[in-house]
Motif scaffolding. Structure first.
Motif, PDB file in Angstrom:
ATOM      1  N   GLN A 207       0.839  -1.198   0.000  1.00 51.14           N
ATOM      2  CA  GLN A 207       0.000   0.000   0.000  1.00 51.14           C
ATOM      3  C   GLN A 207       0.873   1.247   0.000  1.00 51.14           C
ATOM      4  O   GLN A 207       0.365   2.353   0.154  1.00 51.14           O
ATOM      5  N   PHE A 238      -6.127  -4.115   3.271  1.00 54.79           N
ATOM      6  CA  PHE A 238      -6.891  -3.703   4.460  1.00 54.79           C
ATOM      7  C   PHE A 238      -5.989  -3.143   5.553  1.00 54.79           C
ATOM      8  O   PHE A 238      -6.347  -3.153   6.721  1.00 54.79           O
ATOM      9  N   GLY A 239      -4.804  -2.691   5.163  1.00 51.78           N
ATOM     10  CA  GLY A 239      -3.849  -2.173   6.136  1.00 51.78           C
ATOM     11  C   GLY A 239      -2.670  -3.114   6.340  1.00 51.78           C
ATOM     12  O   GLY A 239      -1.588  -2.682   6.739  1.00 51.78           O
ATOM     13  N   ARG A 347      -8.487  -2.063   8.573  1.00 53.83           N
ATOM     14  CA  ARG A 347      -9.626  -1.237   8.125  1.00 53.83           C
ATOM     15  C   ARG A 347     -10.236  -0.374   9.242  1.00 53.83           C
ATOM     16  O   ARG A 347     -10.822  -0.887  10.168  1.00 53.83           O
ATOM     17  N   GLY A 502      -3.720   4.423   2.573  1.00 53.96           N
ATOM     18  CA  GLY A 502      -4.270   4.095   3.882  1.00 53.96           C
ATOM     19  C   GLY A 502      -5.074   5.281   4.353  1.00 53.96           C
ATOM     20  O   GLY A 502      -4.959   6.382   3.815  1.00 53.96           O
ATOM     21  N   GLY A 503      -5.904   5.060   5.335  1.00 63.88           N
ATOM     22  CA  GLY A 503      -6.693   6.169   5.843  1.00 63.88           C
ATOM     23  C   GLY A 503      -7.684   6.697   4.819  1.00 63.88           C
ATOM     24  O   GLY A 503      -8.056   7.869   4.853  1.00 63.88           O
ATOM     25  N   GLU A 720     -13.146   2.937   4.326  1.00 62.07           N
ATOM     26  CA  GLU A 720     -13.180   2.371   5.668  1.00 62.07           C
ATOM     27  C   GLU A 720     -14.475   2.616   6.422  1.00 62.07           C
ATOM     28  O   GLU A 720     -14.837   1.846   7.305  1.00 62.07           O
TER      29      GLU A 720
HETATM   30 MO1  MOS Z   1      -6.141   1.291   5.831  1.00 63.17          MO
HETATM   31  S1  MOS Z   1      -6.385   0.091   7.473  1.00 63.17           S
HETATM   32  O1  MOS Z   1      -5.915   2.809   6.601  1.00 63.17           O
HETATM   33  O2  MOS Z   1      -4.668   0.703   5.218  1.00 63.17           O
END
Ligand code: MOS
Length: 753
Positions: A207, A238-239, A347, A502-503, A720
């Motif tokens: 990611q 998913f992080g 997530r 992310g986020g 998310e």
């Molecule tokens: Mo997502 S859990 O912010 O990669």
């Protein structure tokens, strides 16, 4: 939102990479062909705490085809630890004999075939000086401390919460807990490393293309310019693929030592310990309110498990402190160090566990007050952040509640617990707030425009969300082209950097950068048109010239084909590199972008506004009168998240999050054998997740919202929010069905007997 004459924003658009994905043409990292690879297999520790005394590698080396076995004894000093997000040290055995947790990589076997590597790995004998490990909360030997606060993680506070709580007319004081969970993306954790001279190429699902590049370069002590990362498609993350795990440097060293490509595909059970997870939490929420339901006090305390060396924590109090109008708020977060691998994002990392506690407590308060839970949210709705008075950039919470409630038929609910029945089934209806902060990061993009169409390149991340399509839609919209005239390149660090996926920042970050690079193309084409004495637009203000329908168009409606207009700038290709630094981030964030640092403008921590997306979940549960079997026949969830670039994939994101919320409420938990601090159900047979028969009719409502403050395109992010609050909605529905309040997830039959 930006003027959208093209109508492309908001038009349901099939994924541009859909055919590649369903036909197998899409290349995931381990699918990338490399010449003559050797295969790696990991040996992981069988104790959770202690030191490695010695290795006996003889039996392993005697397996035909074995090429090399790496241990800390022969790689130590060749690579440092990959830092966790936030810079903390994490757990690895790369550099020493120290065992931090069960399932830690202690050796890597490389062989001519996967099978030979696996067989040899099973013959590696490791002798440990083991110590008794501490598994989790309440284990002897864990240590606790307040989490480290920072600009991003404060402990939001206002007023005097304890005095207000003591004086409140109605009080709720309750403790909640959430379990360890693992992401289990279908695509396993893989790494393929190839050296060409001093240059390293890493094929690995990630990611954070530039983060992986920079971190591994630092670990190996080489120039980041020597490292290329490739991750064109990610099969779920998913992080879990957001931070760099220790495996990558091992494989890079193996490939360098062997002088040939090395490929690792870790097993499903190894994924539980070589990557991250959602740590278990304990929480205490105290709510004080007046009889009319207005909150007068909120105290939210959290405790989170982490590894010994890392202070990783999620501190979802940044969100819960801001949900409702309340003059007195106090929050505190503690980390508890155990002999475990370092947790990480999963997530909605902060919001999923912490909103479970807050939204359960709100339901408890509604019950105590004899008030409808939707009305309790309405009474406490707010236009400003209760902590520091910033206005919300937009907030459609009650619109979401109202539309979903209407659709669900909420007004037919009998408020008394246990009052609604259908034969042998106790029926319960519950609801909860969903939210997620709206984040945006810096990003760069490259545009190549020719008479035949556009190519947009950026090192973005397709983790299943539809990222290629978001970029294609945005570029087509900005250049006045059709989707099929735009080619999108992503997932390669040779392309311009994009912050970590992310986020839920990806759509906002990439789309705003793509608009910028396309606008620069328009500006140059328009300028050339205005300057051309022989052209139709001579003397026209360049800003008034627009790209639409494959043409350059003037204010009077006059137009010419884009190919012709482009011809004034170049006979070949117009190539532009542009960067977007969101307003509110310092210039250093752009520098950091190229260095793989994940700096974002966070919806929780902006100076100008509080930026969040909102939603509301409504769920029906049925609990069998005798067996206590729990079913969930019906869900209606509404979300409002600013500009929706592609409603088709947005719906999937909302729905996927909602399904995961159901799963987390009723099924998911990584069980730990507390005597040895080992995960027990580290496979997809024993780690419970729902099947189709468990997932009911899920209706997703997208509530339109225009937000001209959150970012220029008004995009809030949707990856998310769907999971947030769903766990509480289910728990609230279970309470309504049975009168039993379950404060510890997951809610399984045995807790209702
Ligand atoms: Mo997502 S859990 O912010 O990669």
């Amino acid at each position: 939102m930006a003027d959208d004459a093209s109508g492309l924003f908001g038009t349901p658009t099939p994924r541009v990479d859909g055919v590649a994905k369903v036909t197998g043409a899409a290349r995931y990292a381990s699918d990338e062909p490399v010449s003559n690879p050797a295969f790696a297999y990991l040996v992981t520790s069988s104790v959770a705490r202690g030191r490695i005394r010695s290795f006996d590698l003889e039996a392993a080396r005697s397996v035909p085809g074995v090429l090399e076995i790496l241990t800390h004894e022969n790689v130590g000093g060749h690579a440092g630890t990959p830092p966790q997000m936030g810079g903390d040290q994490t757990t690895t055995t790369m550099e020493s004999d120290k065992v931090w947790h069960d399932g830690q990589i202690v050796a890597v076997v490389i062989a001519e075939t996967y099978e030979a590597a696996r067989e040899a790995a099973h013959r590696v004998e490791v002798s440990y000086a083991g110590e008794k490990p501490s598994a989790s909360f309440d284990s002897p030997g864990v240590t606790e401390e307040p989490h480290k606060t920072s600009a991003e993680k404060t402990d939001p506070k206002v007023g005097d919460a304890s005095a207000a709580f003591a004086a409140a007319e109605v009080r709720i004081d309750a403790r909640y807990s959430t379990p360890t969970q693992h992401h289990n993306p279908i695509e396993l954790f893989t790494t393929t490393c190839v050296w060409e001279g001093p240059h390293l190429t890493i094929y690995e699902p990630t990611q954070s293309m530039y983060g992986l590049k920079a971190t591994v370069a630092k670990q190996l002590g080489i120039d980041p310019a020597q490292v290329r990362t490739v991750s064109r498609f990610v099969g779920g993350a998913f992080g879990s693929k957001g931070t760099v795990s220790s495996r990558t440097a091992w494989i890079a060293i193996a490939a360098r030592r062997l002088g040939r490509p090395v490929k690792l595909v870790a097993t499903r059970d190894q994924g539980f310990t070589i990557a991250t997870y959602r740590a278990e939490t304990r929480q205490r929420v105290r709510l004080g309110a007046s009889r009319d339901g207005r909150l007068t006090a909120l105290t939210h305390d959290g405790w989170e498990i982490t590894s010994r060396p890392s202070g990783y924590n999620v501190a979802g109090t940044e969100t819960t402190a801001r949900m409702y109008a309340c003059p007195n708020v106090s929050t505190n977060v503690h980390v508890v160090h155990a002999d475990r691998n370092t947790p990480g994002f999963m997530r909605a990392p902060p919001d999923t566990p912490y909103m479970f506690a807050l939204e359960s407590a709100m339901d408890e308060l509604a019950h105590e007050l004899g008030m409808d839970p939707v009305e309790l949210r309405r009474v406490n709705d707010t236009r400003v952040d209760p902590i520091d008075g910033r206005p919300f950039s937009s907030r459609s919470l009650m619109a979401c509640f109202d539309q979903a409630a209407e659709r669900f038929g909420w007004r037919r609910r009998d408020r008394r617990p246990g009052s609604m029945r259908d034969g042998d089934w106790l029926v319960g209806w519950g609801c909860a707030t969903a939210t997620y902060p709206s984040n945006i990061g810096p990003a760069a993009a490259r545009l190549t425009l020719t008479p035949h169409g556009a190519t947009v390149g950026l090192a973005g991340h397709e983790i299943g969300t539809g990222a290629y399509t978001v970029v294609a839609i945005t570029a087509a919209h900005s250049l006045g082209l059709r989707i099929e005239d735009v080619r999108v390149l992503m997932g390669d660090s040779e392309l311009p950097p994009v912050t970590i996926a992310g986020g839920s920042n990806n759509a906002a970050s990439t789309a705003n950068a793509v608009v910028k690079v396309c606008e620069e193309a328009r500006r140059r084409i328009a300028q050339a048109a205005a300057n051309d004495p022989a052209g139709a637009f001579h003397g026209v203000e360049p800003a008034a010239l627009r790209l639409a329908g494959g043409s350059l168009t003037g204010p009077d409606g006059r137009s010419e084909p884009l190919a012709k207009a482009l011809g004034r700038v170049t006979a070949g290709a117009l190539e532009i590199h542009a960067e977007n630094l969101p307003e509110g981030l310092p210039p250093s964030a752009l520098e950091g972008l190229y260095k793989g640092q994940a700096q974002m403008l966070r919806g929780t921590g902006r100076r100008d506004v509080a930026a969040f997306a909102f939603g509301a979940h409504f769920v029906e549960v049925r609990v069998h009168r005798l067996t206590r079997e729990i079913r969930t026949p019906r869900v209606v969830s509404a979300f409002s998240a600013g500009t929706i670039v592609n409603p088709l994939t947005a719906r999937s994101q909302f729905m996927g999050g909602t399904i995961w919320g159901l799963s987390a409420a009723l099924m998911e938990s990584t069980e730990i054998d507390r005597r040895v601090a080992r995960y027990v159900n580290d496979n997809l047979a024993d780690y419970l997740i729902p099947v189709n028969a468990d997932i009911p009719d899920i209706e997703v409502i997208i509530v339109p919202e225009t937000d001209d403050r959150v970012n220029p395109l008004g995009i809030k992010g949707i990856g998310e929010i769907g999971i947030v609050g769903m766990n509480a909605a289910v728990a609230n529905a279970v309470f309504h069905a049975t009168g039993k309040r379950i404060r510890d997830l997951p809610i399984r039959i045995e807790k209702l007997l």
